[in-house]
Write a protein that holds these residues in place. Structure first.
Motif, PDB file in Angstrom:
ATOM      1  N   ALA A 112       1.051  -0.984  -0.045  1.00  0.00           N
ATOM      2  CA  ALA A 112      -0.367  -0.394   0.226  1.00  0.00           C
ATOM      3  C   ALA A 112       0.785   0.846  -0.370  1.00  0.00           C
ATOM      4  N   THR A 113       0.783   2.133  -1.141  1.00  0.00           N
ATOM      5  CA  THR A 113       1.935   3.006  -1.530  1.00  0.00           C
ATOM      6  C   THR A 113       0.816   4.612  -1.874  1.00  0.00           C
ATOM      7  N   VAL A 114       1.336   5.499  -1.382  1.00  0.00           N
ATOM      8  CA  VAL A 114       0.693   6.748  -1.976  1.00  0.00           C
ATOM      9  C   VAL A 114       1.855   7.904  -1.941  1.00  0.00           C
ATOM     10  N   THR A 115       2.453   8.230  -3.117  1.00  0.00           N
ATOM     11  CA  THR A 115       3.141   9.333  -3.347  1.00  0.00           C
ATOM     12  C   THR A 115       2.807  10.554  -3.742  1.00  0.00           C
ATOM     13  N   ALA A 116       4.109  11.772  -3.684  1.00  0.00           N
ATOM     14  CA  ALA A 116       2.832  13.259  -4.145  1.00  0.00           C
ATOM     15  C   ALA A 116       4.895  13.415  -5.141  1.00  0.00           C
ATOM     16  N   LYS A 117       4.010  13.767  -6.050  1.00  0.00           N
ATOM     17  CA  LYS A 117       4.487  13.679  -7.393  1.00  0.00           C
ATOM     18  C   LYS A 117       4.718  15.826  -7.702  1.00  0.00           C
ATOM     19  N   TYR A 118       6.023  15.413  -8.496  1.00  0.00           N
ATOM     20  CA  TYR A 118       6.150  17.068  -9.336  1.00  0.00           C
ATOM     21  C   TYR A 118       6.262  16.685 -10.565  1.00  0.00           C
ATOM     22  N   HIS A 119       5.399  17.397 -11.214  1.00  0.00           N
ATOM     23  CA  HIS A 119       5.286  17.008 -12.592  1.00  0.00           C
ATOM     24  C   HIS A 119       5.959  18.102 -13.697  1.00  0.00           C
ATOM     25  N   PHE A 120       7.253  17.877 -14.446  1.00  0.00           N
ATOM     26  CA  PHE A 120       7.855  18.905 -15.052  1.00  0.00           C
ATOM     27  C   PHE A 120       7.582  18.750 -16.760  1.00  0.00           C
ATOM     28  N   ASP A 121       7.601  19.729 -17.539  1.00  0.00           N
ATOM     29  CA  ASP A 121       6.269  20.004 -18.428  1.00  0.00           C
ATOM     30  C   ASP A 121       7.749  20.112 -19.486  1.00  0.00           C
ATOM     31  N   LEU A 122       7.665  19.164 -20.516  1.00  0.00           N
ATOM     32  CA  LEU A 122       9.091  19.415 -21.483  1.00  0.00           C
ATOM     33  C   LEU A 122       8.557  19.363 -22.616  1.00  0.00           C
ATOM     34  N   GLY A 123       6.236  19.401 -23.208  1.00  0.00           N
ATOM     35  CA  GLY A 123       6.419  19.309 -23.763  1.00  0.00           C
ATOM     36  C   GLY A 123       5.505  18.208 -24.625  1.00  0.00           C
ATOM     37  N   GLY A 124       6.539  17.089 -25.185  1.00  0.00           N
ATOM     38  CA  GLY A 124       5.704  15.945 -25.433  1.00  0.00           C
ATOM     39  C   GLY A 124       5.855  15.426 -24.670  1.00  0.00           C
ATOM     40  N   VAL A 125       7.022  15.487 -23.467  1.00  0.00           N
ATOM     41  CA  VAL A 125       7.562  14.631 -22.590  1.00  0.00           C
ATOM     42  C   VAL A 125       7.378  15.424 -21.082  1.00  0.00           C
ATOM     43  N   LYS A 126       7.210  14.543 -20.304  1.00  0.00           N
ATOM     44  CA  LYS A 126       6.359  14.695 -18.818  1.00  0.00           C
ATOM     45  C   LYS A 126       7.344  14.603 -17.790  1.00  0.00           C
ATOM     46  N   PRO A 127       7.481  14.551 -17.626  1.00  0.00           N
ATOM     47  CA  PRO A 127       8.849  14.072 -16.413  1.00  0.00           C
ATOM     48  C   PRO A 127       8.197  14.063 -14.835  1.00  0.00           C
ATOM     49  N   TYR A 128       8.459  12.999 -14.084  1.00  0.00           N
ATOM     50  CA  TYR A 128       8.160  13.211 -13.031  1.00  0.00           C
ATOM     51  C   TYR A 128       9.265  12.693 -11.734  1.00  0.00           C
ATOM     52  N   VAL A 129       8.988  13.708 -10.099  1.00  0.00           N
ATOM     53  CA  VAL A 129      10.056  12.906  -9.768  1.00  0.00           C
ATOM     54  C   VAL A 129       8.622  13.171  -8.364  1.00  0.00           C
ATOM     55  N   GLY A 179      -2.494   8.443 -22.820  1.00  0.00           N
ATOM     56  CA  GLY A 179      -1.075   7.786 -23.340  1.00  0.00           C
ATOM     57  C   GLY A 179      -0.088   6.990 -22.360  1.00  0.00           C
ATOM     58  N   LEU A 180       1.350   7.135 -22.613  1.00  0.00           N
ATOM     59  CA  LEU A 180       2.100   6.380 -21.977  1.00  0.00           C
ATOM     60  C   LEU A 180       3.123   6.155 -21.648  1.00  0.00           C
ATOM     61  N   THR A 181       2.987   6.013 -19.586  1.00  0.00           N
ATOM     62  CA  THR A 181       3.516   5.429 -18.705  1.00  0.00           C
ATOM     63  C   THR A 181       5.107   4.831 -18.686  1.00  0.00           C
ATOM     64  N   PHE A 182       5.675   5.102 -18.043  1.00  0.00           N
ATOM     65  CA  PHE A 182       7.043   4.938 -16.781  1.00  0.00           C
ATOM     66  C   PHE A 182       7.374   5.139 -16.099  1.00  0.00           C
ATOM     67  N   ASP A 183       7.690   4.090 -14.938  1.00  0.00           N
ATOM     68  CA  ASP A 183       7.754   4.372 -13.472  1.00  0.00           C
ATOM     69  C   ASP A 183       8.590   3.985 -12.787  1.00  0.00           C
ATOM     70  N   ALA A 184       9.790   4.222 -12.385  1.00  0.00           N
ATOM     71  CA  ALA A 184      10.410   3.665 -11.080  1.00  0.00           C
ATOM     72  C   ALA A 184      10.402   3.816  -9.623  1.00  0.00           C
ATOM     73  N   LYS A 185      10.465   2.813  -9.060  1.00  0.00           N
ATOM     74  CA  LYS A 185       9.899   3.244  -7.640  1.00  0.00           C
ATOM     75  C   LYS A 185      11.343   1.813  -7.167  1.00  0.00           C
ATOM     76  N   ARG A 186      11.881   3.489  -5.665  1.00  0.00           N
ATOM     77  CA  ARG A 186      12.206   2.104  -5.410  1.00  0.00           C
ATOM     78  C   ARG A 186      12.292   2.103  -3.427  1.00  0.00           C
ATOM     79  N   TYR A 187      11.982   1.968  -2.579  1.00  0.00           N
ATOM     80  CA  TYR A 187      11.059   1.148  -1.706  1.00  0.00           C
ATOM     81  C   TYR A 187      12.149   0.871  -0.496  1.00  0.00           C
ATOM     82  N   PHE A 188      11.845   1.659   0.638  1.00  0.00           N
ATOM     83  CA  PHE A 188      13.212   1.145   1.253  1.00  0.00           C
ATOM     84  C   PHE A 188      12.452   0.927   2.444  1.00  0.00           C
ATOM     85  N   VAL A 189      12.439  -0.471   2.960  1.00  0.00           N
ATOM     86  CA  VAL A 189      11.135  -1.041   4.024  1.00  0.00           C
ATOM     87  C   VAL A 189      11.461  -2.409   4.032  1.00  0.00           C
TER      88      VAL A 189
END
Length: 222
Positions: A112-129, A179-189
Motif C-alpha cells: 500500500a503506497t501513496v506518493t506526492a509527485k512533481y511534474h515537469f512539462d517538456l512538451g512531448g514528454v512529462k517527467p516527474y519525481v 498516453g504512455l507511462t514509465f515509472d520506477a520506484k525504490r522502496y526502503f522497508v
C-alpha cells in the motif's frame, strides 16, 4: 480488494467532477501497467536460532511480474498524489549456507503506497519525481519446503511501514487524454521473519526487502 478499488475510483471521480470541466488536461489519471517487482530479501540480523542454521546462511527473495493500477489526482498542474493497487507473491530461498533451500513459500504482499509527485512539462514528454510512504501488508505466507523437515509448522512476516522514492515520465499520445507511462520506484522497508515449531519460536531473522518496482503501460487522464 475489488471493493477497495471501486471505492478509490468513486472517491477520486467525485473529487474530479467539479474541476474537470475547467481543466483541459483533467484532474484524474488512471494507469494500467505491467510491473516488475525486484526485492532484495537478505538477512540483516539473526535474533533467534534453536535449529542451528549453518554459519553464513543468507537469503534472497525472488522477483515477480504483476499487473498494477495507479490512480493519480492532480492538485495543481505540476503536483499530484498517486496510489497504486497490486498484489505480488514471493518465495524466500537461501543462497548460501543452505543454497537453494526454500525457507518461505508463496508470501503474498500488498504494498500500500501513496506518493506526492512533481511534474515537469517538456512538451512531448512529462517527467516527474516523487516520494511518499508505504505499508507492506503480508496477507499470506507459508513455511518453505526446506523448513518443514525441521518441524516448522508456521511462518510469519511482519507488516511494516517504509519509504518510497519515485521517478518516471508520461508521454501524451493525443488530446483525448490517452498516453504512455514509465515509472520506477525504490522502496526502503524491512520485515521480521519468524518460523514456529508448534508454539515455539524456532528462528527469527530481520530482512532487508528494499525492492525496485519498475512499471510501463498506458494512461488515461480526464
Amino acid at each position: 480488494m475489488r471493493t477497495l478499488l471501486l471505492g478509490c475510483f468513486a472517491g477520486l471521480a467525485t473529487l474530479a467532477a467539479p474541476a474537470a470541466a475547467q481543466d483541459q488536461d483533467g484532474k484524474v489519471q488512471i494507469k494500467v501497467m505491467g510491473t516488475a517487482v525486484l526485492p532484495d530479501g537478505k538477512i540483516t540480523d539473526l535474533n533467534t536460532d534453536i535449529v542451528g542454521l549453518p554459519a553464513g546462511t543468507q537469503t534472497k527473495a525472488n522477483d515477480n511480474y504483476v499487473p498494477t493500477i495507479a490512480i493519480e489526482y492532480f492538485v495543481t498542474d505540476n503536483v499530484s498524489l498517486e496510489t497504486i493497487c497490486c498484489l505480488t507473491q514471493h518465495d524466500v530461498d537461501a543462497v548460501s549456507g543452505l543454497p537453494g533451500a526454500e525457507l518461505v513459500s508463496n508470501a503474498k504482499l500488498i504494498p500500500a503506497t501513496v506518493t506526492a509527485k512533481y511534474h515537469f512539462d517538456l512538451g512531448g514528454v512529462k517527467p516527474y519525481v516523487g516520494a511518499g510512504a508505504t505499508y507492506f501488508l503480508w496477507i499470506s505466507d507459508k513455511p518453505g519446503a526446506a523448513t518443514i523437515p525441521l518441524g516448522v509448522t508456521d511462518t510469519d512476516l511482519s507488516d511494516e511501514f517504509g519509504l518510497a522514492l519515485q521517478a518516471g515520465f508520461d508521454v501524451p499520445l493525443s488530446d483525448n487524454g490517452f498516453g504512455l507511462t514509465f515509472d520506477a520506484k525504490r522502496y526502503f522497508v524491512d520485515t521480521t521473519a519468524r518460523w514456529y515449531a508448534g508454539d515455539t519460536l524456532a528462528i527469527e531473522t530481520e530482512h532487508k526487502l528494499d525492492p525496485w518496482v519498475l512499471s510501463a503501460g498506458v494512461s488515461y487522464r480526464f
